[in-house]
Design a protein around this motif. Structure first.
Motif, PDB file in Angstrom:
ATOM      1  N   ALA A  26       7.263  17.348 -16.198  1.00 45.31           N
ATOM      2  CA  ALA A  26       6.160  16.676 -15.510  1.00 45.31           C
ATOM      3  C   ALA A  26       5.677  15.488 -16.335  1.00 45.31           C
ATOM      4  O   ALA A  26       5.418  14.402 -15.794  1.00 45.31           O
ATOM      5  CB  ALA A  26       5.011  17.657 -15.250  1.00 45.31           C
ATOM      6  N   HIS A  27       5.580  15.685 -17.638  1.00 40.00           N
ATOM      7  CA  HIS A  27       5.150  14.603 -18.526  1.00 40.00           C
ATOM      8  C   HIS A  27       6.156  13.456 -18.502  1.00 40.00           C
ATOM      9  O   HIS A  27       5.773  12.278 -18.437  1.00 40.00           O
ATOM     10  CB  HIS A  27       4.982  15.144 -19.954  1.00 40.00           C
ATOM     11  N   ALA A  28       7.428  13.784 -18.532  1.00 44.38           N
ATOM     12  CA  ALA A  28       8.473  12.752 -18.498  1.00 44.38           C
ATOM     13  C   ALA A  28       8.430  11.967 -17.187  1.00 44.38           C
ATOM     14  O   ALA A  28       8.591  10.737 -17.181  1.00 44.38           O
ATOM     15  CB  ALA A  28       9.849  13.383 -18.692  1.00 44.38           C
ATOM     16  N   ILE A  29       8.179  12.657 -16.089  1.00 44.33           N
ATOM     17  CA  ILE A  29       8.091  11.974 -14.793  1.00 44.33           C
ATOM     18  C   ILE A  29       6.877  11.051 -14.761  1.00 44.33           C
ATOM     19  O   ILE A  29       6.969   9.910 -14.291  1.00 44.33           O
ATOM     20  CB  ILE A  29       8.074  12.992 -13.640  1.00 44.33           C
ATOM     21  N   LEU A  30       5.747  11.516 -15.281  1.00 40.74           N
ATOM     22  CA  LEU A  30       4.552  10.672 -15.352  1.00 40.74           C
ATOM     23  C   LEU A  30       4.814   9.421 -16.181  1.00 40.74           C
ATOM     24  O   LEU A  30       4.430   8.311 -15.791  1.00 40.74           O
ATOM     25  CB  LEU A  30       3.376  11.455 -15.953  1.00 40.74           C
ATOM     26  N   ARG A  31       5.479   9.603 -17.308  1.00 41.69           N
ATOM     27  CA  ARG A  31       5.797   8.446 -18.157  1.00 41.69           C
ATOM     28  C   ARG A  31       6.726   7.478 -17.440  1.00 41.69           C
ATOM     29  O   ARG A  31       6.576   6.258 -17.547  1.00 41.69           O
ATOM     30  CB  ARG A  31       6.409   8.908 -19.475  1.00 41.69           C
ATOM     31  N   ALA A  32       7.691   7.999 -16.696  1.00 41.20           N
ATOM     32  CA  ALA A  32       8.625   7.140 -15.956  1.00 41.20           C
ATOM     33  C   ALA A  32       7.895   6.357 -14.868  1.00 41.20           C
ATOM     34  O   ALA A  32       8.144   5.152 -14.689  1.00 41.20           O
ATOM     35  CB  ALA A  32       9.747   7.982 -15.349  1.00 41.20           C
ATOM     36  N   LEU A  33       6.993   7.019 -14.144  1.00 39.34           N
ATOM     37  CA  LEU A  33       6.224   6.328 -13.112  1.00 39.34           C
ATOM     38  C   LEU A  33       5.379   5.216 -13.718  1.00 39.34           C
ATOM     39  O   LEU A  33       5.312   4.104 -13.178  1.00 39.34           O
ATOM     40  CB  LEU A  33       5.331   7.317 -12.357  1.00 39.34           C
ATOM     41  N   ASN A  34       4.759   5.497 -14.851  1.00 35.21           N
ATOM     42  CA  ASN A  34       3.972   4.473 -15.548  1.00 35.21           C
ATOM     43  C   ASN A  34       4.858   3.323 -16.002  1.00 35.21           C
ATOM     44  O   ASN A  34       4.481   2.157 -15.883  1.00 35.21           O
ATOM     45  CB  ASN A  34       3.237   5.073 -16.744  1.00 35.21           C
ATOM     46  N   ALA A  35       6.037   3.650 -16.520  1.00 30.74           N
ATOM     47  CA  ALA A  35       6.959   2.609 -16.995  1.00 30.74           C
ATOM     48  C   ALA A  35       7.400   1.698 -15.857  1.00 30.74           C
ATOM     49  O   ALA A  35       7.513   0.474 -16.038  1.00 30.74           O
ATOM     50  CB  ALA A  35       8.175   3.244 -17.674  1.00 30.74           C
ATOM     51  N   ILE A  36       7.618   2.274 -14.687  1.00 32.12           N
ATOM     52  CA  ILE A  36       8.003   1.468 -13.522  1.00 32.12           C
ATOM     53  C   ILE A  36       6.890   0.491 -13.184  1.00 32.12           C
ATOM     54  O   ILE A  36       7.121  -0.714 -13.022  1.00 32.12           O
ATOM     55  CB  ILE A  36       8.328   2.372 -12.310  1.00 32.12           C
ATOM     56  N   GLU A  37       5.671   1.013 -13.092  1.00 34.54           N
ATOM     57  CA  GLU A  37       4.539   0.155 -12.745  1.00 34.54           C
ATOM     58  C   GLU A  37       4.286  -0.911 -13.808  1.00 34.54           C
ATOM     59  O   GLU A  37       4.045  -2.078 -13.498  1.00 34.54           O
ATOM     60  CB  GLU A  37       3.288   1.004 -12.531  1.00 34.54           C
ATOM     61  N   TYR A  38       4.360  -0.539 -15.082  1.00 40.03           N
ATOM     62  CA  TYR A  38       4.158  -1.499 -16.167  1.00 40.03           C
ATOM     63  C   TYR A  38       5.227  -2.582 -16.151  1.00 40.03           C
ATOM     64  O   TYR A  38       4.931  -3.753 -16.408  1.00 40.03           O
ATOM     65  CB  TYR A  38       4.152  -0.806 -17.524  1.00 40.03           C
ATOM     66  N   ASP A  55       0.810  -1.218   0.000  1.00 39.02           N
ATOM     67  CA  ASP A  55       0.000   0.000   0.000  1.00 39.02           C
ATOM     68  C   ASP A  55       0.844   1.269   0.000  1.00 39.02           C
ATOM     69  O   ASP A  55       0.519   2.246  -0.679  1.00 39.02           O
ATOM     70  CB  ASP A  55      -0.949   0.027   1.193  1.00 39.02           C
ATOM     71  N   TRP A  56       1.923   1.277   0.774  1.00 37.81           N
ATOM     72  CA  TRP A  56       2.782   2.462   0.828  1.00 37.81           C
ATOM     73  C   TRP A  56       3.374   2.754  -0.549  1.00 37.81           C
ATOM     74  O   TRP A  56       3.375   3.902  -1.006  1.00 37.81           O
ATOM     75  CB  TRP A  56       3.903   2.265   1.851  1.00 37.81           C
ATOM     76  N   PHE A  57       3.847   1.724  -1.225  1.00 34.94           N
ATOM     77  CA  PHE A  57       4.451   1.902  -2.544  1.00 34.94           C
ATOM     78  C   PHE A  57       3.423   2.421  -3.551  1.00 34.94           C
ATOM     79  O   PHE A  57       3.684   3.384  -4.271  1.00 34.94           O
ATOM     80  CB  PHE A  57       5.055   0.581  -3.036  1.00 34.94           C
ATOM     81  N   THR A  58       2.249   1.806  -3.587  1.00 36.23           N
ATOM     82  CA  THR A  58       1.242   2.220  -4.568  1.00 36.23           C
ATOM     83  C   THR A  58       0.707   3.617  -4.252  1.00 36.23           C
ATOM     84  O   THR A  58       0.438   4.393  -5.175  1.00 36.23           O
ATOM     85  CB  THR A  58       0.087   1.203  -4.666  1.00 36.23           C
ATOM     86  N   GLU A  59       0.568   3.956  -2.974  1.00 31.25           N
ATOM     87  CA  GLU A  59       0.136   5.310  -2.605  1.00 31.25           C
ATOM     88  C   GLU A  59       1.200   6.343  -2.991  1.00 31.25           C
ATOM     89  O   GLU A  59       0.871   7.445  -3.420  1.00 31.25           O
ATOM     90  CB  GLU A  59      -0.158   5.409  -1.109  1.00 31.25           C
ATOM     91  N   THR A  60       2.465   5.960  -2.835  1.00 29.99           N
ATOM     92  CA  THR A  60       3.551   6.863  -3.222  1.00 29.99           C
ATOM     93  C   THR A  60       3.515   7.124  -4.726  1.00 29.99           C
ATOM     94  O   THR A  60       3.638   8.276  -5.165  1.00 29.99           O
ATOM     95  CB  THR A  60       4.920   6.281  -2.810  1.00 29.99           C
ATOM     96  N   LEU A  61       3.325   6.075  -5.522  1.00 34.15           N
ATOM     97  CA  LEU A  61       3.206   6.256  -6.968  1.00 34.15           C
ATOM     98  C   LEU A  61       2.029   7.172  -7.300  1.00 34.15           C
ATOM     99  O   LEU A  61       2.143   8.081  -8.130  1.00 34.15           O
ATOM    100  CB  LEU A  61       3.028   4.916  -7.677  1.00 34.15           C
ATOM    101  N   LYS A  62       0.902   6.923  -6.644  1.00 32.42           N
ATOM    102  CA  LYS A  62      -0.299   7.727  -6.878  1.00 32.42           C
ATOM    103  C   LYS A  62      -0.043   9.192  -6.518  1.00 32.42           C
ATOM    104  O   LYS A  62      -0.402  10.105  -7.285  1.00 32.42           O
ATOM    105  CB  LYS A  62      -1.460   7.172  -6.050  1.00 32.42           C
ATOM    106  N   ASP A  63       0.570   9.427  -5.358  1.00 24.62           N
ATOM    107  CA  ASP A  63       0.864  10.797  -4.924  1.00 24.62           C
ATOM    108  C   ASP A  63       1.810  11.501  -5.889  1.00 24.62           C
ATOM    109  O   ASP A  63       1.609  12.678  -6.224  1.00 24.62           O
ATOM    110  CB  ASP A  63       1.468  10.809  -3.519  1.00 24.62           C
TER     111      ASP A  63
END
Length: 82
Positions: A48-60, A17-25
């Motif tokens: 900001a767009h690049a950071i969003l893409r990186a966060l998505n790439a980590i989760e994917y 939960d902490w990890f997923t909440e951190t990604l969400k935040d």
């Protein structure tokens, strides 16, 4: 690294939960930066767009590890029924 171990670690992170909440935040922070940037703040929006893409790439990537092992296990189970 063994693919099953990697999948286990990935699944653990995705279930934390902490990890997923951190990604969400972090995503929400970057969306706010994007939405509140001025017309002339192109670099800020691009970052900001690049950071969003990186966060998505980590989760994917983590989910891909989990999915790969599930596919392998399902294939092995299916072969066992032949």
């Amino acid at each position: 690294m063994d693919i099953e171990l990697r999948a286990k670690r990935s699944k653990s992170l995705l279930g934390n939960d902490w990890f997923t909440e951190t990604l969400k935040d972090l995503r929400e922070q970057q969306k706010t930066v994007f939405a509140n940037s001025g017309a002339n703040e192109i670099e800020r929006r691009e970052e900001a767009h690049a950071i969003l893409r990186a966060l998505n790439a980590i989760e994917y990537s983590l989910q891909a590890d989990v999915d790969a092992v599930e596919l392998i296990l399902n294939k092995e189970r299916h072969r066992g029924n032949d």
